[in-house]
Design a protein around this motif. Structure first.
Motif, mmCIF file in Angstrom:
data_model
loop_
_atom_site.group_PDB
_atom_site.id
_atom_site.type_symbol
_atom_site.label_atom_id
_atom_site.label_comp_id
_atom_site.label_asym_id
_atom_site.label_seq_id
_atom_site.Cartn_x
_atom_site.Cartn_y
_atom_site.Cartn_z
ATOM 1 N N LEU A 117 -14.982 -26.900 7.427
ATOM 2 C CA LEU A 117 -15.813 -26.562 8.582
ATOM 3 C C LEU A 117 -15.122 -25.523 9.464
ATOM 4 O O LEU A 117 -13.916 -25.565 9.679
ATOM 5 C CB LEU A 117 -16.131 -27.822 9.385
ATOM 6 N N ASP A 119 -14.018 -24.011 12.576
ATOM 7 C CA ASP A 119 -13.668 -24.282 13.966
ATOM 8 C C ASP A 119 -12.645 -23.237 14.403
ATOM 9 O O ASP A 119 -11.442 -23.383 14.157
ATOM 10 C CB ASP A 119 -13.051 -25.679 14.114
ATOM 11 N N ASP A 121 -11.604 -19.740 17.304
ATOM 12 C CA ASP A 121 -11.815 -18.852 18.449
ATOM 13 C C ASP A 121 -11.407 -17.450 17.998
ATOM 14 O O ASP A 121 -10.246 -17.222 17.644
ATOM 15 C CB ASP A 121 -10.964 -19.286 19.641
ATOM 16 N N SER A 127 -16.657 -18.222 19.802
ATOM 17 C CA SER A 127 -16.043 -19.523 19.548
ATOM 18 C C SER A 127 -17.017 -20.364 18.736
ATOM 19 O O SER A 127 -18.207 -20.461 19.076
ATOM 20 C CB SER A 127 -15.718 -20.224 20.871
ATOM 21 N N TRP A 128 -16.500 -20.958 17.656
ATOM 22 C CA TRP A 128 -17.335 -21.757 16.771
ATOM 23 C C TRP A 128 -16.675 -23.109 16.537
ATOM 24 O O TRP A 128 -15.480 -23.187 16.253
ATOM 25 C CB TRP A 128 -17.548 -21.033 15.430
ATOM 26 N N ARG A 129 -17.456 -24.181 16.682
ATOM 27 C CA ARG A 129 -16.976 -25.536 16.454
ATOM 28 C C ARG A 129 -17.974 -26.254 15.540
ATOM 29 O O ARG A 129 -18.770 -27.069 15.978
ATOM 30 C CB ARG A 129 -16.816 -26.292 17.781
ATOM 31 N N GLU A 130 -17.916 -25.901 14.268
ATOM 32 C CA GLU A 130 -18.872 -26.463 13.311
ATOM 33 C C GLU A 130 -18.755 -27.977 13.213
ATOM 34 O O GLU A 130 -19.748 -28.684 13.035
ATOM 35 C CB GLU A 130 -18.655 -25.807 11.945
ATOM 36 N N SER A 131 -17.518 -28.483 13.352
ATOM 37 C CA SER A 131 -17.310 -29.920 13.208
ATOM 38 C C SER A 131 -17.919 -30.738 14.344
ATOM 39 O O SER A 131 -18.068 -31.952 14.223
ATOM 40 C CB SER A 131 -15.818 -30.233 13.106
ATOM 41 N N ALA A 132 -18.272 -30.078 15.446
ATOM 42 C CA ALA A 132 -18.912 -30.799 16.541
ATOM 43 C C ALA A 132 -20.320 -31.250 16.172
ATOM 44 O O ALA A 132 -20.825 -32.249 16.699
ATOM 45 C CB ALA A 132 -18.965 -29.920 17.792
ATOM 46 N N TYR A 156 -17.123 -20.910 4.568
ATOM 47 C CA TYR A 156 -15.723 -21.057 4.959
ATOM 48 C C TYR A 156 -14.871 -21.652 3.846
ATOM 49 O O TYR A 156 -13.639 -21.444 3.825
ATOM 50 C CB TYR A 156 -15.651 -21.918 6.220
#
Length: 276
Positions: A117, A119, A121, A127-132, A156
């Motif tokens: 995933l 995640d 910056d 900023s990406w936080r796929e795991s959220a 990814y």
């Protein structure tokens, strides 16, 4: 094998996505393709999570999956549906990012949930936080096709060569890498990583990608690629939306693996110990 690649600019409406995919399947079949490859998140790209949640459902009820299966059966063509965002399948409420391989009867032959995933910056401020929002997959997927074993991955995953080593060790002669790469990471790494995975595995890599400015405001890199086992780029779709076809010669695999037999030379690697 004649492969078709759909480079799309997926929006926030799954109904529009289903119509675009159905049209792409028909176009691929009309051009004599055996299999169509589509990008990651072929049903919806929307970083507004409350808005996206209203459009997402589980696999059994997903309208885009149903439309693709029906169109594949009507056209008698295989489809690698790069991935769909699906909801309602986990107790923790997180989504899954799932790829499908659908045969010419509309049957699902394989599924794969994205393991790695995104995640990060980026220096651009993104900023990406796929795991959220998404849960990671826990298994690999290798599926028999009339053109050889196809190993599945998503976006990814491309940065983790151990996955592709496992797939090629298990017999994969084609590797699918559907993606929605950002522009900065695409410019820096997309071509070199895809060529490296093809060379390492002695396999064809087919990477269908999202492209352009999307309805949710993001911009994706495009450049859907087909790379042969020698690392030669056979197809680069640049920044154009649409369907492109390419003929893949399976005989190239044995030729390249015979010239540089790295798969036969692989050995287990012991864990290194730091010398004092």
């Amino acid at each position: 094998m004649r492969a078709a690649i759909f480079q799309s600019r997926t929006g926030i409406d799954p109904a529009e996505s289903a119509a675009a995919l159905t049209q792409a399947i028909g176009e691929a079949a009309a051009n004599g393709a055996d299999m169509l490859f589509t990008p990651e998140m072929s049903n919806l790209l929307d970083r507004d999570r409350p808005r996206a949640a209203a459009s997402l459902t589980d696999e059994a009820r997903d309208p885009v999956l149903a439309a693709v299966r029906q169109a594949a059966a009507a056209a008698r063509i295989w489809v690698h549906l790069g991935s769909l965002a699906l909801a309602g399948e986990r107790a923790d409420g997180r989504l899954v990012n799932r790829a499908f391989v659908i045969d010419g009867t509309g049957a699902i032959r394989a599924r794969y949930d994205k393991i790695h995933l995104f995640d990060v910056d980026l220096p651009t401020g993104e900023s990406w936080r796929e795991s959220a929002a998404y849960a990671p997959g826990e298994g690999t997927a290798l599926v028999a096709t009339p053109w050889g074993p196809l190993g599945l991955s998503i976006c990814y995953d491309l940065r983790f060569p151990d996955l592709y080593r496992a797939l090629s060790d298990a017999g994969a002669t084609m590797l699918a890498v559907p993606a929605a790469f950002t522009v900065p990471t695409g410019q820096a790494h997309w071509h070199v990583l895809l060529r490296a995975r093809a060379i390492e595995a002695g396999a064809f890599v087919v990477a269908a990608a999202q492209v352009g400015r999307h309805r949710d405001g993001r911009t994706t890199y495009g450049h859907s690629l087909v790379v042969d086992p020698w690392g030669e780029v056979l197809l680069d779709m640049g920044e154009a939306e649409g369907v492109a076809c390419i003929d893949i010669d399976a005989g190239r695999i044995a030729e390249v693996r015979g010239r540089i037999p790295t798969l036969r030379h692989r050995r287990p690697i012991p864990t290194p110990v730091l010398a004092p």
